[in-house]
Design a protein around this motif. Structure first.
Motif, PDB file in Angstrom:
ATOM      1  N   ASP A   1       0.842  -1.194   0.000  1.00 56.13           N
ATOM      2  CA  ASP A   1       0.000   0.000   0.000  1.00 56.13           C
ATOM      3  C   ASP A   1       0.880   1.248   0.000  1.00 56.13           C
ATOM      4  OD1 ASP A   1       0.937   0.350   2.592  1.00 56.13           O
ATOM      5  OD2 ASP A   1      -0.917  -0.314   3.550  1.00 56.13           O
ATOM      6  N   ASP A   2       0.267   2.417   0.140  1.00 62.00           N
ATOM      7  CA  ASP A   2       1.010   3.676   0.082  1.00 62.00           C
ATOM      8  C   ASP A   2       1.933   3.866   1.274  1.00 62.00           C
ATOM      9  OD1 ASP A   2      -0.174   4.259  -2.307  1.00 62.00           O
ATOM     10  OD2 ASP A   2      -1.785   5.478  -1.438  1.00 62.00           O
ATOM     11  N   ASN A   3       1.726   3.076   2.327  1.00 67.14           N
ATOM     12  CA  ASN A   3       2.625   3.119   3.488  1.00 67.14           C
ATOM     13  C   ASN A   3       3.717   2.062   3.394  1.00 67.14           C
ATOM     14  OD1 ASN A   3       1.216   5.250   4.872  1.00 67.14           O
ATOM     15  ND2 ASN A   3      -0.381   3.745   5.411  1.00 67.14           N
ATOM     16  N   ASP A   4       3.818   1.438   2.239  1.00 68.45           N
ATOM     17  CA  ASP A   4       4.846   0.427   1.981  1.00 68.45           C
ATOM     18  C   ASP A   4       4.638  -0.836   2.809  1.00 68.45           C
ATOM     19  OD1 ASP A   4       6.971  -0.181   0.277  1.00 68.45           O
ATOM     20  OD2 ASP A   4       8.452   0.142   1.870  1.00 68.45           O
ATOM     21  N   LEU A   5       3.398  -1.110   3.173  1.00 70.51           N
ATOM     22  CA  LEU A   5       3.070  -2.332   3.922  1.00 70.51           C
ATOM     23  C   LEU A   5       2.489  -3.366   2.961  1.00 70.51           C
ATOM     24  CD1 LEU A   5       1.423  -0.855   7.155  1.00 70.51           C
ATOM     25  CD2 LEU A   5       3.766  -1.693   6.859  1.00 70.51           C
ATOM     26  N   ARG A   6       2.909  -4.599   3.151  1.00 66.26           N
ATOM     27  CA  ARG A   6       2.480  -5.663   2.250  1.00 66.26           C
ATOM     28  C   ARG A   6       0.972  -5.878   2.291  1.00 66.26           C
ATOM     29  NH1 ARG A   6       7.410  -8.331   3.883  1.00 66.26           N
ATOM     30  NH2 ARG A   6       6.311  -9.198   5.670  1.00 66.26           N
ATOM     31  N   ARG A   7       0.450  -6.256   1.141  1.00 70.49           N
ATOM     32  CA  ARG A   7      -0.970  -6.595   1.060  1.00 70.49           C
ATOM     33  C   ARG A   7      -1.248  -7.962   1.698  1.00 70.49           C
ATOM     34  NH1 ARG A   7      -4.644  -7.567  -4.450  1.00 70.49           N
ATOM     35  NH2 ARG A   7      -6.379  -8.619  -3.386  1.00 70.49           N
ATOM     36  N   TYR A   8      -0.468  -8.966   1.275  1.00 71.60           N
ATOM     37  CA  TYR A   8      -0.804 -10.333   1.666  1.00 71.60           C
ATOM     38  C   TYR A   8      -0.191 -10.700   3.013  1.00 71.60           C
ATOM     39  CZ  TYR A   8      -2.638 -10.913  -3.026  1.00 71.60           C
ATOM     40  OH  TYR A   8      -3.371 -10.773  -4.163  1.00 71.60           O
ATOM     41  N   GLN A   9      -1.035 -11.280   3.872  1.00 73.75           N
ATOM     42  CA  GLN A   9      -0.597 -11.723   5.190  1.00 73.75           C
ATOM     43  C   GLN A   9      -0.819 -13.216   5.403  1.00 73.75           C
ATOM     44  OE1 GLN A   9      -2.348  -9.252   8.228  1.00 73.75           O
ATOM     45  NE2 GLN A   9      -1.628  -7.361   7.272  1.00 73.75           N
ATOM     46  N   GLU A  10      -1.499 -13.853   4.468  1.00 77.65           N
ATOM     47  CA  GLU A  10      -1.702 -15.309   4.555  1.00 77.65           C
ATOM     48  C   GLU A  10      -1.675 -15.893   3.155  1.00 77.65           C
ATOM     49  OE1 GLU A  10      -4.746 -18.723   6.317  1.00 77.65           O
ATOM     50  OE2 GLU A  10      -5.143 -16.606   6.687  1.00 77.65           O
ATOM     51  N   ILE A  11      -0.864 -16.918   2.983  1.00 77.27           N
ATOM     52  CA  ILE A  11      -0.728 -17.598   1.694  1.00 77.27           C
ATOM     53  C   ILE A  11      -1.076 -19.068   1.887  1.00 77.27           C
ATOM     54  CG2 ILE A  11       0.854 -18.328  -0.140  1.00 77.27           C
ATOM     55  CD1 ILE A  11       1.640 -15.246   1.948  1.00 77.27           C
ATOM     56  N   LEU A  12      -2.012 -19.554   1.090  1.00 79.29           N
ATOM     57  CA  LEU A  12      -2.341 -20.979   1.059  1.00 79.29           C
ATOM     58  C   LEU A  12      -1.929 -21.525  -0.298  1.00 79.29           C
ATOM     59  CD1 LEU A  12      -3.684 -23.526   2.258  1.00 79.29           C
ATOM     60  CD2 LEU A  12      -5.828 -22.765   1.222  1.00 79.29           C
ATOM     61  N   ASP A  13      -0.937 -22.391  -0.306  1.00 82.03           N
ATOM     62  CA  ASP A  13      -0.407 -22.983  -1.533  1.00 82.03           C
ATOM     63  C   ASP A  13      -0.603 -24.492  -1.453  1.00 82.03           C
ATOM     64  OD1 ASP A  13       0.918 -23.433  -3.919  1.00 82.03           O
ATOM     65  OD2 ASP A  13       2.901 -23.391  -3.013  1.00 82.03           O
ATOM     66  N   ILE A  14      -1.542 -25.011  -2.233  1.00 84.79           N
ATOM     67  CA  ILE A  14      -1.826 -26.442  -2.257  1.00 84.79           C
ATOM     68  C   ILE A  14      -1.167 -27.027  -3.507  1.00 84.79           C
ATOM     69  CG2 ILE A  14      -3.631 -28.203  -2.338  1.00 84.79           C
ATOM     70  CD1 ILE A  14      -5.499 -26.188  -0.986  1.00 84.79           C
ATOM     71  N   VAL A  15      -0.229 -27.925  -3.310  1.00 85.99           N
ATOM     72  CA  VAL A  15       0.577 -28.430  -4.413  1.00 85.99           C
ATOM     73  C   VAL A  15       0.943 -29.880  -4.123  1.00 85.99           C
ATOM     74  CG1 VAL A  15       2.738 -27.653  -3.365  1.00 85.99           C
ATOM     75  CG2 VAL A  15       2.604 -27.890  -5.851  1.00 85.99           C
ATOM     76  N   GLY A  16       1.147 -30.682  -5.191  1.00 84.88           N
ATOM     77  CA  GLY A  16       1.479 -32.093  -5.015  1.00 84.88           C
ATOM     78  C   GLY A  16       2.790 -32.305  -4.277  1.00 84.88           C
ATOM     79  N   ARG A  17       2.927 -33.484  -3.670  1.00 85.24           N
ATOM     80  CA  ARG A  17       4.128 -33.790  -2.898  1.00 85.24           C
ATOM     81  C   ARG A  17       5.372 -33.776  -3.782  1.00 85.24           C
ATOM     82  NH1 ARG A  17       3.671 -40.355  -1.767  1.00 85.24           N
ATOM     83  NH2 ARG A  17       3.074 -40.934  -3.878  1.00 85.24           N
ATOM     84  N   LYS A  18       6.508 -33.543  -3.149  1.00 84.97           N
ATOM     85  CA  LYS A  18       7.825 -33.540  -3.797  1.00 84.97           C
ATOM     86  C   LYS A  18       7.988 -32.412  -4.808  1.00 84.97           C
ATOM     87  CE  LYS A  18       9.238 -37.142  -1.538  1.00 84.97           C
ATOM     88  NZ  LYS A  18      10.251 -36.996  -0.478  1.00 84.97           N
ATOM     89  N   ASN A  19       7.274 -31.282  -4.559  1.00 85.80           N
ATOM     90  CA  ASN A  19       7.448 -30.106  -5.404  1.00 85.80           C
ATOM     91  C   ASN A  19       8.227 -29.011  -4.676  1.00 85.80           C
ATOM     92  OD1 ASN A  19       5.845 -30.027  -8.211  1.00 85.80           O
ATOM     93  ND2 ASN A  19       4.740 -31.346  -6.782  1.00 85.80           N
TER      94      ASN A  19
END
Length: 550
Positions: free
Chosen positions: A86-104
């Motif tokens: 944002d304009d205060n240089d603070l990140r937008r994202y605070q939670e990431i959900l990444d669902i991906v196959g094993r061994k990646n």
């Protein structure tokens, strides 16, 4: 380099084959990139973690000490996660959900993120935690961090290993492994929370506590990178459903949540090697194609192994590998109105002798309709909820949420008085005008006084004993399975029903007769299945009479 544009454009143009959820999410991300509103993209901020990882993090397995090289899909994800501010240089994202196959490369990537957040993100006293149900699982990422530090002279200069953590003396930050059985998870001030294999978390309490621990930070991050799992109706299913609605636009107020779901779009795609990349974006580089090919070939002939491949390699939904019903068989989202008028029913119930779940079912029918419409209710003592809140119980079901939804009734004390089951059948009769013709029950779990009360209300012939065991239950279980396969069992998408059905195994004797069983996990509940079976056994025996009255 703008890796978001490179990867997102390739996905949308079909140059990189991707599932529908990844396509839709990158369509959303590219729109945000082209038309910034509250948040703009800062390419320098976006590249910091990538440059840190590729410059200072070293391989701790295989070619020890060699530099890490991130794949395009990983660079793109990191740019999205860290680049929108944002304009205060603070990140937008605070939670990431990444669902991906094993061994990646999940654990390796999470370990490098922990190192970056601990050392190079500019936060004072950053508290970084690896979280899992068991400490051994949480320690995997922690140990990977330490092994990377040992391979890197620069990291080794700034981060030291203490008894319980990895400590950065310059900014007073640390990395620590925690589990749900840790003495106290309260009072933490989390900055970077990492959950490797969210699908293995059986009780969402630890997730909620750790998310709340970040509330004092201005731009914390909660990272969840996981495959699908065999635990149903837990935190994974809740987050998957939420993420799917965010991607589709059904949920709008989710600006701090980034969902990335790599999965097959259709079950039959598991046999098409071209489609494997949909759930395995690192195939051919991080994940060996031959490894996956061998797993698929084994699963073609080994039906017990096939659900593992479906779930762990392709992120398809399934329940336990030797369960009575497959997920696609038991999962029925069809509903009927609560105002639907039924005149008669055949009931059944399962009453626990301890502090476990109690269940009652009522099978209803419509004239000229082969489907069975199920009404249900569940009960649990307050003691059970207290034990779960205090982390004494190992049960993994969200009973408190179900109670708040009216799907479960909480009874004061440490044991359910089975009189509440009679009261529920009286509600069906007196409030909904549904009369129980017969009620099946396990005589082991009901005393003569309660049986007499049932008979006084519904007649002496109403109560039907259902002796448990293969002789009574084997053929009804097989017939009921066929009904589920035809999607003839309409239970209003009740999550407790799904939980019990998914936990039910078929225990087979030498004559191929079956009976319900909990399998290896004795904390799982199958009481809803038992109640349904008790009612279904009676239904099969009384079907002609029942149908004649509809």
């Amino acid at each position: 380099m703008n890796y978001i544009e490179e990867y997102g454009t390739a996905v949308l143009d079909g140059k990189i084959l991707a599932c529908e959820k990844i396509k839709r999410e990158y369509e959303n991300i590219l729109n945000d990139l082209a038309c910034p509103n509250k948040y703009h993209f800062d390419e320098e901020r976006a590249n910091r973690p990538i440059e840190f990882i590729e410059s200072f993090c070293k391989q701790s397995q295989g070619k020890l000490g060699s530099s890490l090289k991130l794949e395009l899909f990983q660079k793109s994800m990191l740019q999205v996660a860290y680049g929108f501010v944002d304009d205060n240089d603070l990140r937008r994202y605070q939670e990431i959900l990444d669902i991906v196959g094993r061994k990646n490369g999940k654990t390796t990537l999470l370990s490098t993120i922990a190192l970056y957040m601990n050392l190079a993100d500019g936060e004072g006293s950053p508290e970084c935690y690896f979280i899992a149900t068991a400490r051994d699982q949480a320690a995997k990422g922690f140990n990977e961090c330490w092994n990377m530090i040992r391979q890197s002279p620069l990291l080794r200069k700034h981060i030291k290993k203490r008894i319980s953590d990895l400590y950065c003396h310059e900014n007073l930050g640390f990395i620590k492994a925690l589990a749900s059985n840790t003495n106290s998870l309260d009072g933490l001030n989390g900055y970077c929370i990492i959950i490797d294999e969210l699908a293995a978390i059986k009780n969402r309490d630890i997730y909620d506590l750790m998310k709340q621990s970040m509330s004092a930070r201005s731009q914390p991050m909660l990272w969840c990178i996981t495959t699908n799992g065999f635990v149903r109706n837990g935190i994974f299913d809740s987050q998957y459903d939420y993420a799917s609605k965010v991607i589709s636009g059904q949920i709008k107020d989710s600006e701090h949540f980034l969902p990335l779901i790599y999965e097959l779009d259709k079950q039959e795609e598991w046999l098409d090697p071209k489609c494997w990349i949909k759930a395995n974006p690192g195939i051919g580089t991080i994940k060996k194609r031959q490894f996956l090919s061998d797993c698929v070939n084994k699963a073609k002939n080994d039906l017990d192994f096939r659900p593992t491949v479906f779930v762990k390699d392709f992120n398809l939904i399934a329940n336990q590998s030797s369960a009575w019903l497959k997920w696609e068989e038991l999962n029925n989202e069809e509903k009927f109105s609560e105002k639907e008028k039924f005149r008669y029913c055949i009931g059944g119930f399962d009453g626990a002798d301890s502090i476990d779940l109690n269940a009652a079912k009522a099978i209803c029918k419509k004239r000229g309709d082969n489907k069975l419409y199920i009404k249900q209710m569940y009960w649990i003592p307050q003691r059970k909820l207290d034990d779960m809140k205090n982390r004494v119980s190992q049960d993994d079901a969200p009973y408190d949420i179900w109670a708040s939804q009216g799907l479960l009734r909480v009874v004061e004390g440490n044991k359910v008085n089975k009189r509440v089951i009679l009261d529920w059948f009286l509600e069906l009769r007196d409030k909904e005008d549904i009369y129980p013709l017969y009620i099946g029950y396990d005589p082991w779990h009901i005393d003569d006084s309660l049986k007499l009360l049932f008979q006084q209300e519904f007649g002496k012939t109403t109560m039907v004993e259902v002796i448990q065991g293969t002789k009574t239950l084997s053929q009804p279980m097989k017939d009921l399975k066929a009904e589920f396969q035809a999607h003839n069992i309409i239970y209003n998408n009740n999550p407790i029903d799904k939980y019990c059905l998914a936990n039910t195994y078929a225990k087979t004797d030498i004559n191929n007769n079956i009976q319900p069983d909990k399998g290896a996990n004795h904390t799982h509940r199958i009481d809803g299945t038992a109640a349904l079976l008790d009612s279904y056994v009676v239904y099969l025996n009384k079907q002609e009479e029942f149908d004649s009255l509809i």
